[in-house]
Design a protein around this motif. Structure first.
Motif, short mmCIF file in Angstrom:
data_model
loop_
_atom_site.label_atom_id
_atom_site.label_comp_id
_atom_site.label_asym_id
_atom_site.label_seq_id
_atom_site.Cartn_x
_atom_site.Cartn_y
_atom_site.Cartn_z
N GLU A 169 0.87 -1.22 0.03
CA GLU A 169 -0.01 0.04 0.06
C GLU A 169 0.84 1.37 0.05
O GLU A 169 0.45 2.45 -0.57
N GLY A 170 1.89 1.38 0.84
CA GLY A 170 3.06 2.37 0.76
C GLY A 170 3.50 2.54 -0.45
O GLY A 170 3.64 3.77 -0.99
N SER A 171 4.02 1.49 -1.28
CA SER A 171 4.39 1.60 -2.61
C SER A 171 3.33 2.31 -3.64
O SER A 171 3.87 3.17 -4.35
N HIS A 172 2.13 1.99 -3.53
CA HIS A 172 1.09 2.52 -4.09
C HIS A 172 1.01 4.02 -3.97
O HIS A 172 0.90 4.84 -4.89
N GLU A 173 1.10 4.19 -2.56
CA GLU A 173 0.78 5.74 -2.44
C GLU A 173 2.35 6.30 -2.84
O GLU A 173 2.01 7.65 -3.10
N LYS A 174 3.50 5.86 -2.62
CA LYS A 174 4.55 6.40 -3.22
C LYS A 174 4.34 6.90 -4.79
O LYS A 174 4.64 7.72 -5.10
N GLU A 175 3.75 5.81 -5.53
CA GLU A 175 3.68 5.98 -6.74
C GLU A 175 2.72 7.39 -7.06
O GLU A 175 2.77 7.92 -7.89
N GLU A 176 1.64 7.27 -6.43
CA GLU A 176 0.78 8.36 -6.60
C GLU A 176 1.41 9.75 -6.11
O GLU A 176 1.24 10.59 -6.78
N ILE A 177 2.42 9.59 -5.06
CA ILE A 177 3.10 10.73 -4.58
C ILE A 177 4.04 11.34 -5.59
O ILE A 177 4.03 12.42 -6.12
N LEU A 178 4.39 10.24 -6.27
CA LEU A 178 5.55 10.69 -7.45
C LEU A 178 4.77 11.03 -8.67
O LEU A 178 5.32 12.22 -9.32
#
Length: 314
Positions: free
Chosen positions: A98-107
């Motif tokens: 989930e953090g990776s997904h949020e990271k992708e969204e942030i990027l």
């Protein structure tokens, strides 16, 4: 059990061998070694029996079973803990995903912000370019305005010069007409000079300057050699001085000084000519004329006024 059976077999074999039985007081080395082994085996057998008895007598087997059960229980609890640990790891793995997904969204958001920032920078550069263009245009307009102001001042000066020239022409025409009329009247009415002079003087004190100019010019044209001619010429200068036409006043006073140097109005003509030059900003010329009044007519009332004016012009 195998070792117990082997011990019995060996004992039987030892009894069956004649050389090893009683009656043979001397044994060979091999026989002696064999007997030692038998004794050791017997001792080991006794030890084993003791151990078995101790195990059976003290409840060791039950204890071992209990320990085995405890171990099984601990193993089961360990399995439970392991399962929980696996669940925790799964939760952590999900959180990481989930953090990776949020990271992708942030990027993605950062990339979008960078794109918007670049767009804003581009728009800002366009606005700055427009402002500079307007400033350049304003500077050009200011230069044009300065040129127009300068040109307008020149035109005003030209118009003022033309007005003065037209005024002089008009006065010249008026003078010529007055002179012609004076010649005609003088021929018809000899001895009327003082009346004409007095008429011009009354018109001057009444500030009817146009009529006064005509009267004095008519007088001077008809009676240039009259005793009041110097006065008439002086009053023409005074009239233009009162009207604020300093250039014409200077010219009329100059005529009074040159044509009638012995007139009682000569000091006054010189003084007022100096005042007219000062009005025009020609202070150097004004000082020269004032000093001339003081030097040539030191006891006159005009000399006192000239001294005061010289003090003021220092």
């Amino acid at each position: 059990m195998k070792r117990h059976s082997a011990f019995i077999a060996l004992l039987f074999l030892a009894m069956a061998i004649p050389a090893c039985g009683p009656g043979f007081p001397i044994m060979t080395g091999e026989q002696e070694k064999f007997m030692n082994d038998v004794e050791r085996l017997v001792k080991d057998n006794e030890d084993l029996k003791g151990k078995v008895a101790r195990l059976e007598g003290s409840g060791g087997l039950s204890s071992l079973k209990a320990e085995v059960e405890d171990l099984k229980k601990s193993l089961a609890e360990s399995n439970i803990g392991l399962d929980k640990l696996r669940q925790d790891m799964a939760f952590v793995r999900g959180a990481i995903e989930e953090g990776s997904h949020e990271k992708e969204e942030i990027l993605d958001a950062v990339k979008a912000a960078d794109s918007n920032s670049a767009d804003l920078v581009s728009r800002l550069a366009a606005i700055e370019s427009s402002v500079k263009s307007v400033q350049d245009g304003l500077a050009s307009m200011e230069i044009s305005q300065q040129y127009n102001d300068s040109r307008f001042s020149e035109l005003k000066e030209d118009i003022a010069a033309l007005d003065k020239q037209a005024s002089r022409l008009e006065q010249a025409v008026t003078g010529a007409r007055t002179e012609a009329s004076g010649l005609k009247e003088g021929a018809e009415e000899p001895g009327g000079a003082e009346d004409l002079y007095n008429k011009g003087f009354r018109e001057t004190t009444a500030k009817d300057y146009s009529s006064a100019i005509q009267s004095f010019q008519k007088f001077l044209s008809a009676h240039p050699g009259h005793k009041l001619a110097g006065n008439a010429q002086y009053w023409l200068g005074e009239i233009y001085y009162a009207k604020g036409d300093m250039e014409m006043a200077i010219l009329e006073f100059d005529k009074a000084l040159k044509k009638y140097p012995g007139s009682e109005k000569t000091p006054a003509s010189l003084l007022k000519q100096a005042f007219a030059f000062e009005k025009l900003g020609a202070k150097k010329e004004a000082r020269v004329l004032l000093q001339e009044v003081v030097q040539k007519y030191p006891k006159s009332g005009e000399a006192g006024l000239a001294r005061k004016r010289l003090e003021a012009l220092k």
